[in-house]
Design a protein around this motif. Sequence first.
Motif, PDB file in Angstrom:
ATOM      1  N   ALA A  45      -9.513  -7.051  -0.952  1.00  0.00           N
ATOM      2  CA  ALA A  45     -10.472  -6.055  -0.489  1.00  0.00           C
ATOM      3  C   ALA A  45      -9.805  -4.715  -0.223  1.00  0.00           C
ATOM      4  CB  ALA A  45     -11.182  -6.556   0.767  1.00  0.00           C
ATOM      5  N   ALA A  46      -8.535  -4.719   0.196  1.00  0.00           N
ATOM      6  CA  ALA A  46      -7.842  -3.463   0.492  1.00  0.00           C
ATOM      7  C   ALA A  46      -7.619  -2.630  -0.768  1.00  0.00           C
ATOM      8  CB  ALA A  46      -6.507  -3.746   1.174  1.00  0.00           C
ATOM      9  N   LEU A  47      -7.802  -3.229  -1.939  1.00  0.00           N
ATOM     10  CA  LEU A  47      -7.687  -2.450  -3.172  1.00  0.00           C
ATOM     11  C   LEU A  47      -8.749  -1.355  -3.237  1.00  0.00           C
ATOM     12  CD1 LEU A  47      -7.005  -5.345  -5.709  1.00  0.00           C
ATOM     13  CD2 LEU A  47      -5.400  -3.521  -5.069  1.00  0.00           C
ATOM     14  N   TRP A  48      -9.868  -1.553  -2.540  1.00  0.00           N
ATOM     15  CA  TRP A  48     -10.938  -0.540  -2.554  1.00  0.00           C
ATOM     16  C   TRP A  48     -10.450   0.786  -1.968  1.00  0.00           C
ATOM     17  CZ3 TRP A  48     -16.752  -1.869  -2.007  1.00  0.00           C
ATOM     18  CH2 TRP A  48     -17.516  -0.710  -1.929  1.00  0.00           C
ATOM     19  N   PRO A  49     -10.070   0.846  -0.670  1.00  0.00           N
ATOM     20  CA  PRO A  49      -9.610   2.144  -0.149  1.00  0.00           C
ATOM     21  C   PRO A  49      -8.309   2.617  -0.784  1.00  0.00           C
ATOM     22  CG  PRO A  49      -9.250   0.410   1.467  1.00  0.00           C
ATOM     23  CD  PRO A  49     -10.084  -0.188   0.377  1.00  0.00           C
ATOM     24  N   VAL A  50      -7.437   1.684  -1.137  1.00  0.00           N
ATOM     25  CA  VAL A  50      -6.195   2.078  -1.812  1.00  0.00           C
ATOM     26  C   VAL A  50      -6.520   2.722  -3.157  1.00  0.00           C
ATOM     27  CG1 VAL A  50      -4.116   1.188  -2.935  1.00  0.00           C
ATOM     28  CG2 VAL A  50      -4.719   0.409  -0.642  1.00  0.00           C
ATOM     29  N   GLY A  51      -7.444   2.113  -3.887  1.00  0.00           N
ATOM     30  CA  GLY A  51      -7.851   2.686  -5.173  1.00  0.00           C
ATOM     31  C   GLY A  51      -8.482   4.053  -5.013  1.00  0.00           C
ATOM     32  N   CYS A  52      -9.265   4.226  -3.953  1.00  0.00           N
ATOM     33  CA  CYS A  52      -9.883   5.536  -3.702  1.00  0.00           C
ATOM     34  C   CYS A  52      -8.811   6.584  -3.433  1.00  0.00           C
ATOM     35  CB  CYS A  52     -10.842   5.446  -2.521  1.00  0.00           C
ATOM     36  SG  CYS A  52     -12.333   4.477  -2.853  1.00  0.00           S
ATOM     37  N   ALA A  53      -7.818   6.229  -2.647  1.00  0.00           N
ATOM     38  CA  ALA A  53      -6.728   7.165  -2.378  1.00  0.00           C
ATOM     39  C   ALA A  53      -5.969   7.499  -3.657  1.00  0.00           C
ATOM     40  CB  ALA A  53      -5.781   6.570  -1.333  1.00  0.00           C
ATOM     41  N   VAL A  54      -5.747   6.515  -4.492  1.00  0.00           N
ATOM     42  CA  VAL A  54      -5.043   6.736  -5.758  1.00  0.00           C
ATOM     43  C   VAL A  54      -5.817   7.709  -6.640  1.00  0.00           C
ATOM     44  CG1 VAL A  54      -4.373   5.633  -7.924  1.00  0.00           C
ATOM     45  CG2 VAL A  54      -3.801   4.555  -5.741  1.00  0.00           C
ATOM     46  N   GLU A  66       0.832  -1.196   0.000  1.00  0.00           N
ATOM     47  CA  GLU A  66       0.000   0.000   0.000  1.00  0.00           C
ATOM     48  C   GLU A  66       0.871   1.254   0.000  1.00  0.00           C
ATOM     49  OE1 GLU A  66      -3.369  -0.206   2.726  1.00  0.00           O
ATOM     50  OE2 GLU A  66      -3.015  -2.341   2.966  1.00  0.00           O
ATOM     51  N   PHE A  67       1.969   1.234   0.756  1.00  0.00           N
ATOM     52  CA  PHE A  67       2.923   2.335   0.708  1.00  0.00           C
ATOM     53  C   PHE A  67       3.580   2.412  -0.671  1.00  0.00           C
ATOM     54  CE2 PHE A  67       2.719   0.912   5.121  1.00  0.00           C
ATOM     55  CZ  PHE A  67       2.550   2.101   5.824  1.00  0.00           C
TER      56      PHE A  67
END
Length: 753
Positions: free
Chosen positions: A284-293, A235-236
């Motif tokens: 599932a963590a791709l969701w918030p990571v994608g939103c941040a991206v 994620e980083f």
Amino acid sequence: MPYSVSASADSMSRAASRHREPAGSPAPAKRKRQEIEGLRTLAALLVAVYHIWFNKVSGGVDVFFVVTGFLITLTLVGHVRREGRIRPFLYLGRIARRVWPMAAVVLLLVLGMTVTITPEALRARNFEEVLASALYLENWFLANNAVDYLNKEDPHTPVQHFWAMSLQGQFYVLWLVVALIALLLVVARRTEGAFRIAFGILIALVGAASFWWNLVQTADDQPFAYFSSLTRFWEFSVGGLLALAGSRLTLRGPAAGLMSWVSVLGLVACGMVLPVQGVFPGTAALWPVGCAVLLLLSTRENEVPWAATRLLSNRVMAWLGGVAFGIYLWHFPILVGYRYLYGEEAVPSVPVGIGMIAAAIGLAVAGHYLFERPVAKGWDVTWAKPVIAVLLIGSLATIAVLAQRGVAAAAAAAEHLEEEAAAAEATLGDCYGYAALVTGDACDAVLGSTAIVPDRNALKADVGNAYECYTGAGAKDVDACTLGEGPLRIALIGNSHAALFNPVLEDAAARYGWQLTTLSGNGCVWSPLRADDPELSVRCQQRIQQQEDLLFGGEPYDAVIFAGGRGRLGGLDNPERTVRNWTALRDRGTKLVVIEDNPRIGDEAEQCIIESTEQELRDGLCDVPREAATGDPDGFVVIAGMAGVPVVRTLDFYCDETTCPAAVGSVIPYRDAHHLSMTYIRTFEDTLLQRLTKHVPVSRPVVGPTRKAGPPHPSPGPEQPRPERTGIEQSGPERTGPAQTGPSAQAQPAPAP
């Protein structure tokens, strides 16, 4: 989390050294990116809202990880651009001066909470986690305890959220190492461009490896993976790669406006739609990571009036972004303090919750001006540097020493359990523990003057050596032990409830001439399951097969004891399958017997026991109606009736005709909502063995067990010898008996799941 975006393009180099960078690009951006500060504010508020009112996880922490990766990557690139090198001590020192002052204040406050308003039974865990948090190891502490069945159901501590800060601390060091390696790779041509390429390749490799391991470990052991650094570094990496891509990868105008709203609405909805705590990280963590991206890509160039970036960039949101780290740190101790006062399950009302968030913001702002800014500005004053260094190092040492003293005090209390129990038994005689239920009203006169054991400081740790041989949830191999050297082969099968009988049965092995094999574990327990059940994971199939190899692969066991059948283990979803499994075992000449499981008093009674005075316990404040405590049927007992297997009844150990008391004969029976305390088990062990040996064969006592039984409550330590193991623990595919034995190998179709 603790970083802010720069104020202007002209100050990019200076801001990078202060960890306050603008949007990354080969050429510095000409406009402030206050929307990133607003994004940090949104993430911090989402974390607080979901914790306070929904008692769940929002995904906001993942946003912090991406943004931190973005900003720290720019910081390291800035070092190389300005000086052609990276000075590790300067880099780490600036980070420490930025993140530690507020963290130290919070940890000191939590230590104060621990010795004042925290219930005694929870203090030891608080001290342990404060120490882990101060050392930036809280995420690993929680990872190990997340898969520890004995601890994972304990109430939250005020510093549990420090897992994310600990993980970020490890990230800061990792990124420094990666950047230094990148510099070594371009030593002959140490330019910013060459460094960016090498750094980007290494970041991509770290991210790819971390994401792959994230998928593997989440599928295999999600509770551990949730807190593991190795499953989160990707994620980083995403943020770092975005920083290096800079203006070559951006969105503008209407596209940026649309994607910014997708980002914001996606973040708000993430915790509502996904069971974050039960599935993250994984895919599932791709969701918030994608939103941040999406937000990081959505620049404000040619910004449309309706863009979410405009909302995030307003003065209030951007200003709060500067203290978002403090909001995150303060909200959870405030929430847990509220629960200490009003109960673990207490949900704040809307006004109270808003007050908590306001208090967190107020404390974050106060901490920023009282601690963070003076430390940051004071470092530029020559005479202040040694003072600040002493204060920072001294605060760390003080917190570590105080926390360690608390841990040691709790350990000392646990070591005195046996002495306290012996003193209470000597005083009360036939009114001590379970005997008081038999003696009845005649005990009322003497119980009021005797202290209740175990001490609440040691209640959570009152398990003796029961779990010395216990297979954890994420284990790939069965952790089986052999206790005793007698001629009779006995096995114990069950869950964590069954494991609590290990010390009692170990003593019985010496007394009755048994060679006891313990097969207790968290999940994947043979009886309702078979190794060929198609719905099982590969890990679970391996563990079940190992158990079947032991039970069916050699000489038949003389007897097998089943315990812990109240709950999922009982097999009532398919009792016929359990009957077939038991029948196959009995056909080999093995006697079967079931020990009735203890009632479950529930979370409310557990919290009551933790918080109540001794007199309130004696008065029955925390007692539970027998009907409620036994509402969950004991599947083993039910199936034993179907299969003609004898049952050792134990309900009278815990309850009278109407009530299951929270204190019996000055002893607390339960260490949590459904696990017994070892102190109480020792009060009925003789009666239990008398009933058990009516169905389990006995022989002449042997000289002694394989491992000396020791006192009822041995203190843990490296000198304590381990029982003899069967040889399958951590053995991989190698097994102790013939492959494919037992019911799984019989020529009959597998029953439907």
